[in-house]
Motif scaffolding. Structure first.
Motif, short mmCIF file in Angstrom:
data_model
loop_
_atom_site.label_atom_id
_atom_site.label_comp_id
_atom_site.label_asym_id
_atom_site.label_seq_id
_atom_site.Cartn_x
_atom_site.Cartn_y
_atom_site.Cartn_z
N LYS A 1 -12.08 -3.79 -5.88
CA LYS A 1 -12.86 -5.01 -5.72
C LYS A 1 -11.91 -6.17 -5.47
O LYS A 1 -10.92 -6.33 -6.17
N THR A 2 -12.23 -6.99 -4.48
CA THR A 2 -11.40 -8.13 -4.13
C THR A 2 -11.51 -9.21 -5.20
O THR A 2 -12.36 -9.16 -6.09
N GLY A 3 -10.68 -10.23 -5.07
CA GLY A 3 -10.68 -11.33 -6.03
C GLY A 3 -11.64 -12.44 -5.69
O GLY A 3 -11.53 -13.54 -6.26
N ASP A 4 -12.60 -12.21 -4.82
CA ASP A 4 -13.55 -13.24 -4.43
C ASP A 4 -14.60 -13.46 -5.52
O ASP A 4 -14.73 -12.66 -6.45
N ASP A 5 -15.33 -14.52 -5.40
CA ASP A 5 -16.42 -14.83 -6.34
C ASP A 5 -17.70 -15.07 -5.54
O ASP A 5 -17.87 -16.12 -4.92
N PRO A 6 -18.63 -14.10 -5.49
CA PRO A 6 -18.58 -12.80 -6.17
C PRO A 6 -17.64 -11.83 -5.48
O PRO A 6 -17.35 -11.99 -4.29
N PRO A 7 -17.14 -10.82 -6.21
CA PRO A 7 -16.21 -9.86 -5.60
C PRO A 7 -16.88 -8.98 -4.55
O PRO A 7 -18.10 -8.86 -4.51
N VAL A 8 -16.08 -8.38 -3.72
CA VAL A 8 -16.53 -7.47 -2.67
C VAL A 8 -15.83 -6.13 -2.87
O VAL A 8 -14.62 -6.08 -3.11
N ARG A 9 -16.56 -5.05 -2.80
CA ARG A 9 -15.97 -3.71 -2.87
C ARG A 9 -15.37 -3.38 -1.51
O ARG A 9 -16.07 -3.39 -0.50
N GLN A 10 -14.07 -3.12 -1.48
CA GLN A 10 -13.38 -2.76 -0.24
C GLN A 10 -12.90 -1.32 -0.34
O GLN A 10 -12.29 -0.91 -1.33
N ARG A 11 -13.17 -0.55 0.72
CA ARG A 11 -12.68 0.82 0.83
C ARG A 11 -11.95 0.96 2.17
O ARG A 11 -12.46 0.49 3.19
N ASP A 12 -10.80 1.58 2.14
CA ASP A 12 -9.99 1.76 3.35
C ASP A 12 -9.66 3.23 3.57
O ASP A 12 -9.42 3.97 2.62
N ILE A 13 -9.64 3.62 4.83
CA ILE A 13 -9.14 4.93 5.24
C ILE A 13 -8.05 4.67 6.29
O ILE A 13 -8.32 4.04 7.31
N SER A 14 -6.84 5.16 6.01
CA SER A 14 -5.70 4.82 6.85
C SER A 14 -4.97 6.06 7.32
O SER A 14 -5.06 7.13 6.70
N GLY A 15 -4.22 5.89 8.40
CA GLY A 15 -3.33 6.93 8.88
C GLY A 15 -2.09 6.30 9.48
O GLY A 15 -2.16 5.18 10.01
N GLU A 16 -0.97 6.97 9.37
CA GLU A 16 0.27 6.45 9.94
C GLU A 16 1.19 7.60 10.35
O GLU A 16 1.31 8.60 9.63
N PHE A 17 1.80 7.45 11.51
CA PHE A 17 2.68 8.46 12.09
C PHE A 17 4.04 7.85 12.33
O PHE A 17 4.15 6.75 12.91
N SER A 18 5.09 8.53 11.88
CA SER A 18 6.45 8.05 12.07
C SER A 18 7.24 9.06 12.89
O SER A 18 7.20 10.27 12.61
N LYS A 19 7.98 8.56 13.88
CA LYS A 19 8.76 9.42 14.78
C LYS A 19 10.18 8.90 14.90
O LYS A 19 10.40 7.73 15.23
N ARG A 20 11.15 9.80 14.60
CA ARG A 20 12.55 9.42 14.78
C ARG A 20 12.92 9.44 16.26
O ARG A 20 12.66 10.41 16.96
N ILE A 21 13.56 8.37 16.69
CA ILE A 21 14.13 8.33 18.04
C ILE A 21 15.54 8.93 17.99
O ILE A 21 15.92 9.74 18.84
N THR A 22 16.32 8.52 17.00
CA THR A 22 17.60 9.14 16.67
C THR A 22 17.55 9.50 15.19
O THR A 22 16.55 9.26 14.51
N GLU A 23 18.64 10.07 14.68
CA GLU A 23 18.66 10.45 13.27
C GLU A 23 18.46 9.25 12.35
O GLU A 23 17.90 9.37 11.26
#
Length: 333
Positions: free
Chosen positions: A58-80
């Motif tokens: 729940k955010t810190g707003d008044d009144p609060p809001v329920r926040q739900r997140d679905i995330s993805g992240e991909f990391s790729k090495r170009i060099t070592e």
């Protein structure tokens, strides 16, 4: 990444949204394995995929809001030593006020360029520098995505305590990681024009976009390290794969703050990571440090895949250069 700045409010709800950068790397330095953590990025560069990362609070707003997140992240090495990551988050907003409308949509796309500067295996120390870019206008304004870019140069470090003397052997499994970033919006302020319904005069409302210090750290106790590099206590194998930890993810507006103020917000995140040879699973609580940071304890969880261990000669290999040593916590211990 992944731990994120507090963003501008959603129109009509006057909300402050937190968006965690899920961290997307793990790192081996000597005998030390630095796992991917959920609030801040770790100091290494590797080929990895975080999918999914989910959170609810729940955010810190008044009144609060329920926040739900679905995330993805991909990391790729170009060099070592150099990697590029790409991340996206889909947000669901559910106001507790039944008269207010909810919203959902993507946050802005983010790209991080990261270079490992230094690595000392004996002292289990590593540091990197990076630049994260939030691409303005790629997300939905209904969930607080800004229409302008934000650039965040960041310094990362990690230190294990495996170099301590034998008299302090019980502290050797401890490690700390940290990061400090300075978020600079491409736009200093936004002015919204309107009409006063009573007088008919034109009005102007100016919101300043602050420059924000994003900072945080972790303290970890590695059970894999305890067994492999200190002492085997004969614990169940499940326990030997755990890394209990506490994270702190904090944001402090430090410049261009007439409308934002300078209050530090963020969360303290106790949790645990279970690490395998090709993946890990982590779960943490999200404990707000003050009322402006949230109105209750939330939760975040992540499944994280080590692509450099799953396919070291294919998708897990740097684009330039051959396969490098495995980066799983059991490869060298």
């Amino acid at each position: 990444m992944s731990i994120r700045l507090w963003r501008a409010g959603v129109p009509g709800l006057a909300m402050m949204l937190v968006s965690f950068h899920q961290s997307i790397a793990h790192e081996i330095v000597g005998n030390r394995f630095f796992p991917a953590t959920l609030g801040i990025d770790d100091p290494g560069v590797n080929d990895e995929l975080s999918l999914p990362t989910v959170d609810s609070f729940k955010t810190g707003d008044d009144p609060p809001v329920r926040q739900r997140d679905i995330s993805g992240e991909f990391s790729k090495r170009i060099t070592e030593d150099f990697a590029i990551s790409f991340g996206s988050t889909y947000t669901f907003l559910s106001p507790t006020d039944p008269t207010a409308a909810g919203a959902n949509g993507f946050q802005n796309l983010e790209t991080t360029f990261k270079y490992r500067l230094y690595k000392n295996p004996f002292h289990e120390f590593v540091m990197s520098v990076g630049l994260s870019v939030e691409w303005g206008g790629t997300g939905a304004k209904e969930v607080g995505a800004d229409p302008f870019h934000t650039y965040t140069p960041t310094f990362y470090f990690g230190k294990g305590f495996g170099d301590l003397p034998d008299t302090l052997s019980w502290i050797r499994p401890v490690a700390i990681t940290g990061q400090v970033g300075y978020a600079v919006p491409a736009r200093n302020f936004t002015t919204t024009f309107g009409i006063d319904p009573d007088s008919g005069d034109q009005t102007a409302d100016t919101e300043f976009h602050p420059r924000v210090l994003n900072w945080g750290g972790t303290i970890q106790y590695s059970m894999p390290y305890l067994k492999s590099a200190v002492v085997d206590l004969g614990l169940p194998e499940f326990i030997n794969h755990l890394i209990p930890l506490v994270e702190a993810t904090l944001q402090t507006p430090v410049a261009n703050t007439p409308t934002s103020g300078t209050l530090t917000t963020g969360t303290i995140n106790p949790g645990v990571i279970w690490v395998g040879s090709t993946f890990q699973f982590a779960i943490e609580a999200l404990i707000p440090i003050n009322r402006q940071s949230g109105s209750n304890v939330g939760v975040i969880a992540q499944l994280h895949l080590y692509l450099d261990d799953i396919d070291p000669r294919g998708i897990g290999k740097p684009i330039f250069g051959g396969p490098v040593a495995p980066a799983n916590p059991f490869a060298r211990n």
